[in-house]
Scaffold this motif. Structure first.
Motif, PDB file in Angstrom:
ATOM      1  N   THR A 171      27.963  10.446  20.895  1.00 20.22           N
ATOM      2  CA  THR A 171      27.574   9.682  19.708  1.00 20.22           C
ATOM      3  C   THR A 171      28.809   9.133  18.993  1.00 20.22           C
ATOM      4  OG1 THR A 171      25.641  11.085  19.389  1.00 20.22           O
ATOM      5  CG2 THR A 171      26.329   9.762  17.510  1.00 20.22           C
ATOM      6  N   ILE A 172      28.717   7.889  18.526  1.00 20.56           N
ATOM      7  CA  ILE A 172      29.744   7.283  17.666  1.00 20.56           C
ATOM      8  C   ILE A 172      29.033   6.546  16.534  1.00 20.56           C
ATOM      9  CG2 ILE A 172      31.414   6.981  19.540  1.00 20.56           C
ATOM     10  CD1 ILE A 172      30.685   3.958  19.471  1.00 20.56           C
ATOM     11  N   ASN A 173      29.766   6.238  15.453  1.00 23.07           N
ATOM     12  CA  ASN A 173      29.260   5.408  14.354  1.00 23.07           C
ATOM     13  C   ASN A 173      29.966   4.063  14.368  1.00 23.07           C
ATOM     14  OD1 ASN A 173      27.561   7.427  13.472  1.00 23.07           O
ATOM     15  ND2 ASN A 173      28.932   8.138  11.862  1.00 23.07           N
ATOM     16  N   GLN A 174      29.228   3.006  14.072  1.00 22.51           N
ATOM     17  CA  GLN A 174      29.802   1.670  14.081  1.00 22.51           C
ATOM     18  C   GLN A 174      29.070   0.767  13.081  1.00 22.51           C
ATOM     19  OE1 GLN A 174      32.490   0.228  15.831  1.00 22.51           O
ATOM     20  NE2 GLN A 174      32.043  -1.414  14.371  1.00 22.51           N
ATOM     21  N   PHE A 175      29.842   0.068  12.230  1.00 16.75           N
ATOM     22  CA  PHE A 175      29.276  -0.926  11.321  1.00 16.75           C
ATOM     23  C   PHE A 175      29.125  -2.265  12.025  1.00 16.75           C
ATOM     24  CE2 PHE A 175      30.798   1.884   7.948  1.00 16.75           C
ATOM     25  CZ  PHE A 175      29.830   1.720   6.958  1.00 16.75           C
ATOM     26  N   THR A 176      28.070  -3.008  11.679  1.00 19.36           N
ATOM     27  CA  THR A 176      28.055  -4.440  11.981  1.00 19.36           C
ATOM     28  C   THR A 176      28.923  -5.149  10.944  1.00 19.36           C
ATOM     29  OG1 THR A 176      26.035  -4.657  10.664  1.00 19.36           O
ATOM     30  CG2 THR A 176      25.780  -4.456  13.054  1.00 19.36           C
ATOM     31  N   ARG A 177      29.338  -6.379  11.257  1.00 11.66           N
ATOM     32  CA  ARG A 177      30.202  -7.111  10.328  1.00 11.66           C
ATOM     33  C   ARG A 177      29.399  -7.573   9.104  1.00 11.66           C
ATOM     34  NH1 ARG A 177      35.148  -8.202  12.267  1.00 11.66           N
ATOM     35  NH2 ARG A 177      35.446  -8.180  14.538  1.00 11.66           N
ATOM     36  N   PRO A 178      30.034  -7.576   7.935  1.00 19.27           N
ATOM     37  CA  PRO A 178      29.368  -8.159   6.762  1.00 19.27           C
ATOM     38  C   PRO A 178      29.429  -9.681   6.829  1.00 19.27           C
ATOM     39  CG  PRO A 178      31.573  -7.429   6.183  1.00 19.27           C
ATOM     40  CD  PRO A 178      31.363  -7.026   7.613  1.00 19.27           C
ATOM     41  N   ASN A 179      28.574 -10.336   6.061  1.00 19.53           N
ATOM     42  CA  ASN A 179      28.644 -11.789   5.945  1.00 19.53           C
ATOM     43  C   ASN A 179      29.925 -12.195   5.238  1.00 19.53           C
ATOM     44  OD1 ASN A 179      26.186 -12.614   7.179  1.00 19.53           O
ATOM     45  ND2 ASN A 179      25.063 -11.904   5.378  1.00 19.53           N
ATOM     46  N   ALA A 180      30.443 -13.358   5.606  1.00 19.70           N
ATOM     47  CA  ALA A 180      31.680 -13.855   4.998  1.00 19.70           C
ATOM     48  C   ALA A 180      31.396 -14.471   3.637  1.00 19.70           C
ATOM     49  CB  ALA A 180      32.333 -14.886   5.905  1.00 19.70           C
ATOM     50  N   PRO A 181      32.345 -14.386   2.712  1.00 16.96           N
ATOM     51  CA  PRO A 181      32.183 -15.112   1.444  1.00 16.96           C
ATOM     52  C   PRO A 181      32.204 -16.617   1.692  1.00 16.96           C
ATOM     53  CG  PRO A 181      34.394 -14.182   1.626  1.00 16.96           C
ATOM     54  CD  PRO A 181      33.612 -13.651   2.771  1.00 16.96           C
ATOM     55  N   GLY A 182      31.658 -17.369   0.731  1.00 20.03           N
ATOM     56  CA  GLY A 182      31.642 -18.817   0.854  1.00 20.03           C
ATOM     57  C   GLY A 182      32.984 -19.438   0.513  1.00 20.03           C
ATOM     58  N   SER A 183      32.973 -20.741   0.307  1.00 22.04           N
ATOM     59  CA  SER A 183      34.215 -21.496   0.083  1.00 22.04           C
ATOM     60  C   SER A 183      34.918 -21.041  -1.189  1.00 22.04           C
ATOM     61  CB  SER A 183      33.912 -22.986   0.005  1.00 22.04           C
ATOM     62  OG  SER A 183      32.997 -23.256  -1.044  1.00 22.04           O
ATOM     63  N   ILE A 184      36.253 -21.185  -1.185  1.00 21.76           N
ATOM     64  CA  ILE A 184      37.098 -20.780  -2.306  1.00 21.76           C
ATOM     65  C   ILE A 184      37.516 -22.008  -3.098  1.00 21.76           C
ATOM     66  CG2 ILE A 184      39.209 -19.573  -2.974  1.00 21.76           C
ATOM     67  CD1 ILE A 184      39.133 -18.164  -0.268  1.00 21.76           C
ATOM     68  N   THR A 185      37.438 -21.906  -4.417  1.00 22.83           N
ATOM     69  CA  THR A 185      37.883 -22.970  -5.316  1.00 22.83           C
ATOM     70  C   THR A 185      39.088 -22.482  -6.105  1.00 22.83           C
ATOM     71  OG1 THR A 185      35.621 -23.782  -5.536  1.00 22.83           O
ATOM     72  CG2 THR A 185      37.215 -24.515  -7.195  1.00 22.83           C
ATOM     73  N   VAL A 186      40.103 -23.335  -6.214  1.00 26.85           N
ATOM     74  CA  VAL A 186      41.320 -22.993  -6.955  1.00 26.85           C
ATOM     75  C   VAL A 186      41.250 -23.611  -8.344  1.00 26.85           C
ATOM     76  CG1 VAL A 186      43.839 -23.131  -7.014  1.00 26.85           C
ATOM     77  CG2 VAL A 186      42.641 -22.899  -4.822  1.00 26.85           C
ATOM     78  N   GLY A 187      41.510 -22.804  -9.364  1.00 21.63           N
ATOM     79  CA  GLY A 187      41.505 -23.286 -10.743  1.00 21.63           C
ATOM     80  C   GLY A 187      42.834 -23.894 -11.136  1.00 21.63           C
ATOM     81  N   THR A 188      43.127 -23.899 -12.439  1.00 22.49           N
ATOM     82  CA  THR A 188      44.368 -24.472 -12.955  1.00 22.49           C
ATOM     83  C   THR A 188      45.526 -23.539 -12.627  1.00 22.49           C
ATOM     84  OG1 THR A 188      43.157 -25.516 -14.775  1.00 22.49           O
ATOM     85  CG2 THR A 188      45.552 -25.330 -15.002  1.00 22.49           C
ATOM     86  N   VAL A 189      46.475 -24.045 -11.841  1.00 19.14           N
ATOM     87  CA  VAL A 189      47.578 -23.213 -11.374  1.00 19.14           C
ATOM     88  C   VAL A 189      48.717 -23.229 -12.385  1.00 19.14           C
ATOM     89  CG1 VAL A 189      46.975 -23.676  -8.984  1.00 19.14           C
ATOM     90  CG2 VAL A 189      48.708 -25.088 -10.106  1.00 19.14           C
ATOM     91  N   THR A 190      49.560 -22.208 -12.329  1.00 18.31           N
ATOM     92  CA  THR A 190      50.788 -22.126 -13.113  1.00 18.31           C
ATOM     93  C   THR A 190      51.936 -21.913 -12.122  1.00 18.31           C
ATOM     94  OG1 THR A 190      50.789 -19.716 -13.398  1.00 18.31           O
ATOM     95  CG2 THR A 190      49.466 -21.012 -14.947  1.00 18.31           C
ATOM     96  N   PRO A 191      53.166 -21.852 -12.595  1.00 18.23           N
ATOM     97  CA  PRO A 191      54.273 -21.642 -11.650  1.00 18.23           C
ATOM     98  C   PRO A 191      54.209 -20.328 -10.885  1.00 18.23           C
ATOM     99  CG  PRO A 191      55.104 -22.560 -13.695  1.00 18.23           C
ATOM    100  CD  PRO A 191      53.670 -22.230 -13.941  1.00 18.23           C
ATOM    101  N   ASN A 192      53.483 -19.331 -11.391  1.00 18.58           N
ATOM    102  CA  ASN A 192      53.438 -18.040 -10.681  1.00 18.58           C
ATOM    103  C   ASN A 192      52.032 -17.481 -10.520  1.00 18.58           C
ATOM    104  OD1 ASN A 192      53.150 -17.448 -13.439  1.00 18.58           O
ATOM    105  ND2 ASN A 192      54.028 -15.413 -13.193  1.00 18.58           N
ATOM    106  N   GLU A 193      50.996 -18.290 -10.767  1.00 20.83           N
ATOM    107  CA  GLU A 193      49.618 -17.807 -10.664  1.00 20.83           C
ATOM    108  C   GLU A 193      48.723 -18.815  -9.954  1.00 20.83           C
ATOM    109  OE1 GLU A 193      49.136 -15.006 -14.657  1.00 20.83           O
ATOM    110  OE2 GLU A 193      48.422 -17.077 -14.694  1.00 20.83           O
ATOM    111  N   LEU A 194      47.821 -18.271  -9.133  1.00 29.44           N
ATOM    112  CA  LEU A 194      46.763 -19.069  -8.505  1.00 29.44           C
ATOM    113  C   LEU A 194      45.421 -18.427  -8.848  1.00 29.44           C
ATOM    114  CD1 LEU A 194      48.164 -19.742  -4.900  1.00 29.44           C
ATOM    115  CD2 LEU A 194      47.942 -21.403  -6.759  1.00 29.44           C
ATOM    116  N   PRO A 195      44.640 -19.030  -9.758  1.00 31.76           N
ATOM    117  CA  PRO A 195      43.303 -18.493 -10.037  1.00 31.76           C
ATOM    118  C   PRO A 195      42.303 -19.014  -9.001  1.00 31.76           C
ATOM    119  CG  PRO A 195      43.821 -20.280 -11.562  1.00 31.76           C
ATOM    120  CD  PRO A 195      45.011 -20.134 -10.661  1.00 31.76           C
ATOM    121  N   VAL A 196      41.558 -18.102  -8.359  1.00 32.41           N
ATOM    122  CA  VAL A 196      40.615 -18.505  -7.321  1.00 32.41           C
ATOM    123  C   VAL A 196      39.225 -17.979  -7.645  1.00 32.41           C
ATOM    124  CG1 VAL A 196      42.352 -18.682  -5.503  1.00 32.41           C
ATOM    125  CG2 VAL A 196      41.237 -16.495  -5.922  1.00 32.41           C
ATOM    126  N   THR A 197      38.227 -18.739  -7.237  1.00 38.19           N
ATOM    127  CA  THR A 197      36.813 -18.359  -7.359  1.00 38.19           C
ATOM    128  C   THR A 197      36.139 -18.640  -6.025  1.00 38.19           C
ATOM    129  OG1 THR A 197      36.814 -18.941  -9.709  1.00 38.19           O
ATOM    130  CG2 THR A 197      34.676 -18.732  -8.638  1.00 38.19           C
TER     131      THR A 197
END
Length: 767
Positions: A171-197
């Protein structure tokens, strides 16, 4: 050098390359096949594992160093080697491929004599329909289970059917893969930050998101993991004007059993850093590295640090040859203000506030381990910090935030744990609030709770209406565990528990003490008996009834349940908790309790007698000011003596009267001596009043126009004998100003207000 081979993986390592480069690139292929890139690792990593390979197959692996990206990418000569994956051992199950709805397995051919068939079964661990596949012993030893549930853990069983013998199982245990998240949107960037949704992954099952990024196609860095309810994140600590690949995946399971979804990727660039902007590139215990927006017109930069460090003198002047600097020799956990002035320009200064990372606590020492609690201590942390945050993680479980304690505390006991369980203790220091909250690296220690001796009771948790107990299971043959409760509230007792080692008594009376007895049926010498009270309910309607400059009168109602006493406490202006007293809920017959006392009265109450031989109460006071001896009936249990004589103040002794934020009133004992011609009164510091002479018929004074919260020294001198009395008293501080709320987010509010040091409202608890 190859370090490990399995039927589906090859692990290997290599010697570090010399010179400058950005990362290692790993590739592989079938012998004489086309090379495929497996991944990249940073310059400090010298090992790698190729996975999901074919069994009993020869592969070629290669490693190269890489510097630059895009058209500027340069690669070293290739280091190559060959090796063969292992063959599958008999009766062993290997997972060859996994999708969201399928699992492909292969198993080693059995060597069991008389084996006739293989039966492969896949069943959801948490229950559900079983997928079954049966083949003959000579048929294919691969199978794909299809139509499975997304992101679900399955128990896969291989049964080998044997003629005239018991079947064999693996006997072994095994997960099926989860569904992938949808598309990523980038918000207002700064010199050292990337806000993503991102768009949430579909599916009603437990999973988390894992976020990572890679700069210019380089090594992927995992940023964080967040709950499936979260669909936005700000990635910070990045470099200005740099392209990043941001990846979000869904993840089910933990450790070696974890499965990842397909990736959702977006490419975005951070903003260019402008003059007037400061970006922190690195922060440690004692150093802060920064870069800032340069100016073509400035001929240099003045840097200042407040408070200054111990190694350098500021402001420091830097020629216009670079826009980066490292401050060193700093204090851990301290907030610093960095200012950059652009020389020979009209540009505004660049200003930033940065806090160094607090140091973690010292080594954790386990003081004691019991079946349901662990006591431990730790060495104090160095530098600035506000508190210690304590948490623990049970083996294979989730982290539990236990408590936040003051900086003076260096020991703690965690209760309500499980017996015979390993826990990882974790302590961090923290400083700041809201978005400025900074925590140290953790200090950790692993400790295992002890087991419960057989037949002994251990209390796990107690509430106002329940007691949960555990007991040590006996290895001797028995017929169950007999539990009894006295008083028998909330259920029918005694009762028998056959297959359990824990029980919760419910619907109990708050504050009542119970006797719990455990008997092992069939074993006379094994068992236990303990007493345990439920928690009392808190007093009802606790509030301030009245107050004077020196007293606070509070009131409350008796809660439901049983209470033996009330403990009254308050917090003083220095933040110290003080116990005002312990009050019994019932006054013993004949015992007197003093109530309100004024200059002309004393109020008392006493415990009533229930004896039939008591016909009333004879009450008297000595000396006989205002009242003599009186007879009171048995239904009266309180009385106030009036028309009493106030205490006389000794000559020259000062008594403090009313104190406000701007005034202090005093009175003093008058002198009858003919040598005293008056009173010299003074206050230091001289806010509002100086030294003054008062005649002998004046025995009180109010100092006005004082400063709120300031401590004053008052001196009374008898003119003539020139004897002095000196006291110190502090005016009341001002009340705090309006509360201002700033920086609200989903889980926190930052508030500010005027400083204050008034005594906090009294706290009240029952026992």
């Amino acid at each position: 050098m190859f370090t490990d081979m399995t039927p589906t993986s090859i692990s290997f390592m290599w010697e570090a390359a010399l010179g400058d480069f950005d990362y290692y690139e790993i590739s592989y292929s079938l012998v004489n096949g086309v090379m495929m890139v497996a991944g990249n690792v940073d310059e400090n990593t010298l090992s790698y594992t190729l996975e999901n390979l074919n069994t009993d197959t020869e592969y070629t692996v290669s490693v190269v160093t890489v510097i630059g990206s895009g058209d500027d990418k340069e690669m070293s000569e290739v280091s190559m080697a060959n090796n063969v994956t292992d063959a599958i051992q008999p009766d062993v199950i290997l997972v060859l491929d996994v999708t969201t709805t399928s699992i492909t397995i292969e198993w080693g051919e059995t060597e069991i004599p008389g084996a006739t068939n293989y039966a492969a079964l896949a069943t959801p661990v948490l229950g559900g329909n079983t997928a079954t596949h049966v083949v003959g012993i000579e048929d294919s030893n691969q199978h794909t289970f299809t139509g499975l549930l997304v992101g679900t853990q399955y128990r896969i069983k291989l049964q080998i059917v044997v003629t005239d013998s018991d079947d064999s199982e693996t006997t072994i245990n095994q997960f099926t893969r989860p569904n992938a998240p949808g598309s990523i949107t980038v918000g207002t960037v700064t010199p050292n930050e990337l806000p993503v949704t991102w768009i949430a992954a579909a599916g009603d099952y437990d999973f988390i998101y894992e976020l990572s990024y890679a700069a210019n196609g380089g090594v992927q860095t995992i940023v964080d993991t967040v709950d499936k309810s979260v669909t936005s994140y700000v990635i910070d600590g990045l470099q200005p004007d740099t392209s990043y690949d941001v990846t979000v995946i869904a993840k089910v399971g933990t450790g070696d059993e974890a499965m990842l979804s397909d990736s959702s990727v977006v490419t975005a660039s951070t903003a260019v850093i402008l003059p007037g902007q400061i970006i922190v590139t690195s922060v440690s215990f004692d150093a802060i590295d920064i870069i800032w927006g340069g100016s073509n017109t400035a001929n240099g930069y003045f840097l200042s640090l407040d408070p200054p460090d111990d190694e350098n003198t500021y402001p420091a002047f830097l020629l216009n040859t670079g826009t980066q600097y490292s401050f060193s020799g700093l204090v851990p956990g301290k907030l610093y203000t960095i200012t950059i002035t652009y020389s020979n320009t009209e540009l505004d200064d660049a200003v930033a506030q940065i806090r160094t990372v607090p140091k973690p606590p010292g080594m954790i020492t386990v003081v004691d381990s019991q079946p349901t609690e662990i006591s431990f201590s730790w060495l104090p942390a160095e530098g600035d910090f506000s508190n210690y945050q304590i948490s623990y993680t049970p083996d294979g479980g989730l982290k539990v935030s236990e408590a936040t304690v003051e900086t003076s505390v260096t020991s703690y006991t965690i209760r309500e744990l499980n017996p015979s369980t390993m826990y990882t203790l974790e302590i961090v220091t923290s400083v700041g609030t809201g978005t400025g909250l900074t925590t140290s690296a953790p200090s950790t220690a692993d400790v295992t709770t002890t087991s419960i001796p057989e037949g002994k009771i251990e209390v796990r948790t107690v509430t106002t209406t329940s007691i949960r107990i555990l007991w040590g299971v006996t290895s001797q043959q028995n017929y169950g565990y007999l539990l009894d409760l006295n008083p028998r509230d909330g259920g029918t007792y005694p009762l028998v528990e056959s297959d359990s080692s824990e029980y919760t008594f419910l619907n109990l009376i708050p504050g009542r003490e119970y006797t719990i007895k455990l008997t092992v049926n069939g074993l006379q010498d094994v068992g236990d008996e303990i007493t345990q009270a439920t928690k009392p309910n808190a007093p009802v309607g606790f509030s301030v009834d009245s107050y004077t400059p020196t007293t606070i009168t509070v009131q409350w109602s008796t809660p439901n349940g049983e209470v033996s006493a009330y403990i009254l406490s308050y917090t003083d202006p220095d933040g110290q908790l003080n116990t005002a007293g312990t009050m019994p809920t019932v006054i013993t017959a004949g015992v007197i309790v003093i109530g309100e006392v004024t200059t002309s009265s004393i109020s008392i109450l006493w415990g009533a007698s229930t004896s039939s031989t008591v016909s009333g109460y004879l009450l008297s006071i000595t000396p006989y000011d205002g009242s003599g001896v009186m007879f009171l009936p048995t239904n009266v249990i309180s009385y106030t003596f009036g028309d009493l004589v106030a205490a006389v103040i000794t000559a020259g002794v000062i008594v403090i009267g009313e104190v406000t934020t701007s005034s202090i009133s005093i009175l003093w004992g008058a002198s009858n001596s003919s040598t005293v011609s008056g009173y010299l009164l003074s206050i230091t510091p001289y806010d509002g009043s100086g030294v003054m002479f008062l005649p002998t018929n004046v025995i009180s004074y109010t100092f006005g126009d004082l400063v709120a919260g300031r401590e004053y020294t008052i001196t009374l001198q008898l003119a003539g004998p020139n004897t002095q009395t000196v006291i110190s008293v502090r005016t009341k501080p001002e009340s705090p100003g309006p509360v201002v709320v700033t920086d609200p987010d989903m889980t926190s509010l930052v508030i500010s207000w005027g400083c204050w040091h008034l005594v906090n409202l009294m706290s009240m608890r029952s026992q």
